[in-house]
Scaffold this motif. Structure first.
Motif, mmCIF file in Angstrom:
data_model
loop_
_atom_site.group_PDB
_atom_site.id
_atom_site.type_symbol
_atom_site.label_atom_id
_atom_site.label_comp_id
_atom_site.label_asym_id
_atom_site.label_seq_id
_atom_site.Cartn_x
_atom_site.Cartn_y
_atom_site.Cartn_z
ATOM 1 N N ILE A 22 0.815 -1.215 0.000
ATOM 2 C CA ILE A 22 0.000 0.000 0.000
ATOM 3 C C ILE A 22 0.850 1.268 0.000
ATOM 4 C CG2 ILE A 22 -1.707 1.340 1.304
ATOM 5 C CD1 ILE A 22 -2.927 -1.312 2.217
ATOM 6 N N PHE A 144 -4.394 -7.215 -0.688
ATOM 7 C CA PHE A 144 -3.364 -6.317 -0.188
ATOM 8 C C PHE A 144 -2.591 -6.951 0.967
ATOM 9 C CE2 PHE A 144 -6.827 -3.911 -1.983
ATOM 10 C CZ PHE A 144 -6.188 -2.996 -2.810
ATOM 11 N N SER A 146 0.314 -5.388 3.530
ATOM 12 C CA SER A 146 1.006 -4.144 3.855
ATOM 13 C C SER A 146 1.542 -4.155 5.272
ATOM 14 C CB SER A 146 0.034 -2.963 3.694
ATOM 15 O OG SER A 146 0.591 -1.760 4.167
ATOM 16 N N ALA A 153 -4.514 1.224 6.829
ATOM 17 C CA ALA A 153 -4.737 0.604 5.525
ATOM 18 C C ALA A 153 -6.219 0.610 5.152
ATOM 19 C CB ALA A 153 -4.188 -0.825 5.526
#
Length: 274
Positions: A22, A144, A146, A153
């Motif tokens: 991210i 995702f 991250s 996030a």
């Protein structure tokens, strides 16, 4: 956007999985996370040292400082070591460091996203909802992984971009990169949506640790193909020489290709890479 990252009618025909970092990939953190790092180091060195973007990049190029709280702590330690002090001599509270960092990044109210008015509220978004919708349409499932906190996030993905319950593995969910546990977990969660197991995986990130994470995943789960895609974060693109050096570091760490913006990683390119 459905919580399923690919249409249920075509889930079984997905040809690849794309996983995204991210910070520096989906959002520009040069004026937020990195600014908070600099603020924190400056504060805990009594304004004696404020790291530059290059200082932070140099630290992160070591591949083990994906956590910005720990990166801030390390930069503070290293500064005082140049002044002849040992780490054991410093009365540095990690909890106080984290609290200071978060108040710069999120704002005075740390827990209520509706009230976040810190640096996070100013971050530029580097990929819109339509980008992910197109990936789904073109038979690329996505999610995702991250090193950002779940709160940070989710704020970006759901509130700023408008994704609905995307697959997300964040700081609280897995060890820090380059440990591949979080990436493997993300892929498993995506497959639980009805995606065929064993599809090639592309992971897009902007740091050496991101590239090393893919190599570690390949070493652990070599029964499928893993590809690292490097993304040049916005702050390195202001100078051609610096961007070229940064690109070389990502390639040396295992990037199959390095792009200037995540939206260049189209489904067509993903299918070509795999």
């Amino acid at each position: 956007m459905s919580s399923l990252n690919i249409d249920t009618a075509t889930a079984h025909t997905a040809k690849a999985i794309a996983v995204f970092d991210i910070d520096g990939v989906i959002r520009d953190v040069s004026g937020s996370y990195r600014r908070a790092v600099a603020d924190t180091v400056e504060h805990f060195t009594a304004a004696a040292y404020r790291p530059t973007a290059e200082d932070i990049d140099q630290l992160k190029s070591e591949g083990c400082w994906n956590n910005d709280w720990q990166a801030s702590q390390e930069l503070i330690y290293r500064y005082f070591e140049t002044q002849g002090q040992t780490r054991s001599q410093l009365a540095l509270s990690y909890d106080e460091l984290v609290d200071f960092f978060q108040r710069r990044y999120r704002g005075a109210d740390l827990e209520n996203p509706d009230q976040w008015d810190g640096y996070i509220s100013q971050e530029a978004i580097l990929a819109e909802q339509v980008y992910f919708a197109q990936l789904s349409h073109d038979q690329v499932a996505w999610g995702f992984f991250s090193g950002a906190t779940q709160g940070s996030a989710s704020y970006i993905l759901e509130r700023r971009i408008g994704l609905r319950q995307p697959v997300l593995v964040a700081m609280e969910d897995a060890p820090g990169k380059p440990d591949p546990t979080g990436l493997l977990k993300t892929v498993t969660l995506i497959e639980q949506q009805g995606i065929l197991p064993g599809l090639p995986v592309v992971y897009a990130g902007d740091t050496v640790a991101d590239m090393q994470t893919v190599q570690a995943a390949q070493a652990q789960k070599g029964d499928r193909r893993w590809l690292a895609v490097g993304i040049l974060p916005p702050h390195v693109q202001h100078a051609a020489d610096y961007a070229a050096t940064y690109r070389q570091k990502l390639q040396a760490a295992g990037a199959a290709i390095v792009l200037e913006n995540i939206t260049q990683l189209t489904a067509r390119l993903i299918h070509q890479l795999i």
